[in-house]
Enzyme design. Structure first.
Site, PDB file in Angstrom:
ATOM      1  N   GLY A   1       0.833  -1.196   0.000  1.00  0.00           N
ATOM      2  CA  GLY A   1       0.000   0.000   0.000  1.00  0.00           C
ATOM      3  C   GLY A   1       0.869   1.248   0.000  1.00  0.00           C
ATOM      4  O   GLY A   1       2.102   1.167   0.010  1.00  0.00           O
ATOM      5  N   PHE A   2       0.205   2.367   0.042  1.00  0.00           N
ATOM      6  CA  PHE A   2       0.893   3.663   0.022  1.00  0.00           C
ATOM      7  C   PHE A   2       1.863   3.783   1.201  1.00  0.00           C
ATOM      8  O   PHE A   2       3.083   3.909   1.018  1.00  0.00           O
ATOM      9  CB  PHE A   2      -0.199   4.738   0.024  1.00  0.00           C
ATOM     10  CG  PHE A   2       0.195   6.048   0.619  1.00  0.00           C
ATOM     11  CD1 PHE A   2       1.218   6.802   0.061  1.00  0.00           C
ATOM     12  CD2 PHE A   2      -0.490   6.543   1.734  1.00  0.00           C
ATOM     13  CE1 PHE A   2       1.573   8.023   0.617  1.00  0.00           C
ATOM     14  CE2 PHE A   2      -0.148   7.754   2.276  1.00  0.00           C
ATOM     15  CZ  PHE A   2       0.893   8.490   1.732  1.00  0.00           C
TER      16      PHE A   2
ATOM     17  N   ASN B   1      -2.408  -8.479  -0.094  1.00  0.00           N
ATOM     18  CA  ASN B   1      -3.272  -9.218  -1.036  1.00  0.00           C
ATOM     19  C   ASN B   1      -3.624  -8.379  -2.266  1.00  0.00           C
ATOM     20  O   ASN B   1      -4.441  -8.785  -3.084  1.00  0.00           O
ATOM     21  CB  ASN B   1      -4.557  -9.704  -0.330  1.00  0.00           C
ATOM     22  CG  ASN B   1      -5.459  -8.546   0.078  1.00  0.00           C
ATOM     23  OD1 ASN B   1      -5.102  -7.383  -0.080  1.00  0.00           O
ATOM     24  ND2 ASN B   1      -6.626  -8.869   0.604  1.00  0.00           N
TER      25      ASN B   1
ATOM     26  N   LEU C   1      -0.470  -3.042   8.919  1.00  0.00           N
ATOM     27  CA  LEU C   1      -1.103  -1.947   8.175  1.00  0.00           C
ATOM     28  C   LEU C   1      -2.227  -2.442   7.272  1.00  0.00           C
ATOM     29  O   LEU C   1      -2.956  -1.631   6.695  1.00  0.00           O
ATOM     30  CB  LEU C   1      -0.062  -1.218   7.294  1.00  0.00           C
ATOM     31  CG  LEU C   1       1.249  -0.767   7.936  1.00  0.00           C
ATOM     32  CD1 LEU C   1       2.082   0.006   6.917  1.00  0.00           C
ATOM     33  CD2 LEU C   1       0.997   0.105   9.151  1.00  0.00           C
TER      34      LEU C   1
ATOM     35  N   TYR D   1     -16.094   1.964   9.816  1.00  0.00           N
ATOM     36  CA  TYR D   1     -14.625   1.967   9.757  1.00  0.00           C
ATOM     37  C   TYR D   1     -14.050   2.323  11.130  1.00  0.00           C
ATOM     38  O   TYR D   1     -13.187   1.623  11.669  1.00  0.00           O
ATOM     39  CB  TYR D   1     -14.168   2.966   8.690  1.00  0.00           C
ATOM     40  CG  TYR D   1     -12.681   3.132   8.590  1.00  0.00           C
ATOM     41  CD1 TYR D   1     -11.835   2.041   8.464  1.00  0.00           C
ATOM     42  CD2 TYR D   1     -12.106   4.411   8.612  1.00  0.00           C
ATOM     43  CE1 TYR D   1     -10.466   2.197   8.359  1.00  0.00           C
ATOM     44  CE2 TYR D   1     -10.740   4.581   8.503  1.00  0.00           C
ATOM     45  CZ  TYR D   1      -9.929   3.482   8.384  1.00  0.00           C
ATOM     46  OH  TYR D   1      -8.573   3.641   8.284  1.00  0.00           O
TER      47      TYR D   1
ATOM     48  N   THR E   1     -12.485  -7.301   6.958  1.00  0.00           N
ATOM     49  CA  THR E   1     -11.030  -7.185   6.803  1.00  0.00           C
ATOM     50  C   THR E   1     -10.400  -6.617   8.061  1.00  0.00           C
ATOM     51  O   THR E   1      -9.410  -7.136   8.563  1.00  0.00           O
ATOM     52  CB  THR E   1     -10.694  -6.248   5.613  1.00  0.00           C
ATOM     53  OG1 THR E   1     -11.329  -6.745   4.463  1.00  0.00           O
ATOM     54  CG2 THR E   1      -9.205  -6.143   5.386  1.00  0.00           C
TER      55      THR E   1
ATOM     56  N   ALA F   1      -1.984  -0.320  13.155  1.00  0.00           N
ATOM     57  CA  ALA F   1      -2.414   0.955  12.571  1.00  0.00           C
ATOM     58  C   ALA F   1      -3.872   1.202  12.900  1.00  0.00           C
ATOM     59  O   ALA F   1      -4.727   0.365  12.638  1.00  0.00           O
ATOM     60  CB  ALA F   1      -2.219   0.922  11.056  1.00  0.00           C
TER      61      ALA F   1
END
Ligand code: UDP
Length: 325
Positions: A10-11, A32, A76, A149, A95, A117
């Site tokens: 990821g970023f 993934n 993360l 979230y 997730t 995170a």
């Protein structure tokens, strides 16, 4: 150190991997590729001490093996980005909750340190700015998808802290405030890459609501620097830390004006009602500023990159390869 980074393509994960490798650390990366991208780690592939697996943290044998090899885990891997969350709430909750459960369970078997995170979203609708880690979290109603979230990440935090309290698993929780830099895509709704792309394409710059809501942005390398410090600081264990810029709050309307000016774009700035931008009844946070005194007292950390510089680096990222826009 030997670090496992879940969500490493990821970023943020890819920047962390790069920084650790540059220090001579060994990096195991698990992703993934749901929102991460192989392009983010292409340049690391040949590096000595770099290992990656394209798989899910839910693949127990793979994750267990990688945790065995590492001595610290940066967890993360998560569903992130407000647009993604509003559009795929089931995936977000599953997730974020099951992935963290798996990582903590496996890390606990070998008592490997885990940095989890989390997000400034957990402060929810609180207006008690700047946000302190021990402040109340103010969630919206469960019919408003965005809060799933925040709640999923709050559960991650509870679980991590429970592992520390009950099983003495060394954990550190960090709450990321708006983090920005190259490789962040606008696809999942993040405002800076979105506005920069719009400006470069000559499309209207979409400012949601009246644009009076504010954020404070932190450059990715500043975040990476402090994550490494937290991993190496024994006194951080069992604690929660805000990680964000407390010095440069900006309204989104002002942000759009700055993007327009710095790209010399002829685009118009348009106000888009929240209902249209996300979904009916969407609730936004008016302000989000961290109190970073706990982090600063422990690590001496100061964010170095200012907003205009952040914007210039993101603009450079998109202009240096037109395919990214
Ligand atoms: N936003 C905007 N235009 C966009 C994308 C986002 O005005 O094209 C707003 C969004 O409503 C929020 C702020 O910018 O008020 C930051 O959004 P982002 O999704 O980057 O992060 P958030 O702080 O919401 O997690």
């Amino acid at each position: 150190m030997k670090a496992l980074i879940t969500g490493g393509a990821g970023f943020l994960g890819s920047h962390l991997a790069e920084a650790l490798l540059a220090r001579g650390d060994t990096v195991y990366l698990l992703d993934n590729l749901s929102t991460g991208s192989i392009d983010n780690i292409e340049h690391l592939k040949g590096a000595p001490r770099f290992h990656y697996a394209v798989d899910s943290v839910m693949n127990e044998p793979v994750t267990a093996e990688l945790i065995d090899r590492a001595d610290v885990v940066f967890h993360l891997a998560a569903a992130v980005g407000v647009r993604l969350i509003v559009e795929s709430p089931v995936n977000t909750i599953e997730t974020n909750v099951h992935g963290t459960e798996m990582v903590l369970k496996l890390a606990n078997k070998k008592k490997k340190k885990v940095l989890v995170a989390s997000t400034s979203e957990v402060y929810g609708k609180s207006d008690d700015v700047p946000f302190r880690e021990d402040a109340d979290l103010v969630m919206g109603a469960t019919v408003k998808g965005r809060w799933s979230y925040a709640c999923s990440k709050a559960i991650d935090e509870f679980l991590a802290l429970a592992y520390w309290k009950e099983k003495k698993l060394p954990v550190v929780v960090f709450r990321l405030f708006n983090t920005v830099g190259p490789r962040q895509t606008g696809r999942y709704g993040m405002v800076i890459p979105n506005l920069v792309k719009q400006a470069l394409l000559g499309h209207p710059l979409t400012v949601f609501g009246d644009g009076g809501q504010s954020r404070s942005f932190t450059y990715v390398s500043d975040v990476v620097e402090v994550l490494v410090k937290l991993a190496e600081e024994p006194r951080a264990v069992g604690q929660v830390f805000n990680v964000g810029n407390d010095r440069e709050e900006v309204t989104i309307l002002d942000l759009a004006r700055r993007v327009k000016a710095r790209t010399a774009s002829k685009s118009q700035i348009v106000l888009v009602p929240y209902d249209q931008a996300y979904e009916e009844g969407f609730e936004d946070m008016p302000r989000r500023v961290p109190d970073v005194s706990r982090l600063r007292a422990l690590t001496g950390w100061q964010p170095k990159v200012h907003l205009d510089e952040i914007l210039d680096r993101v603009i450079e990222y998109f202009t240096s390869d037109k395919a990214r826009v």
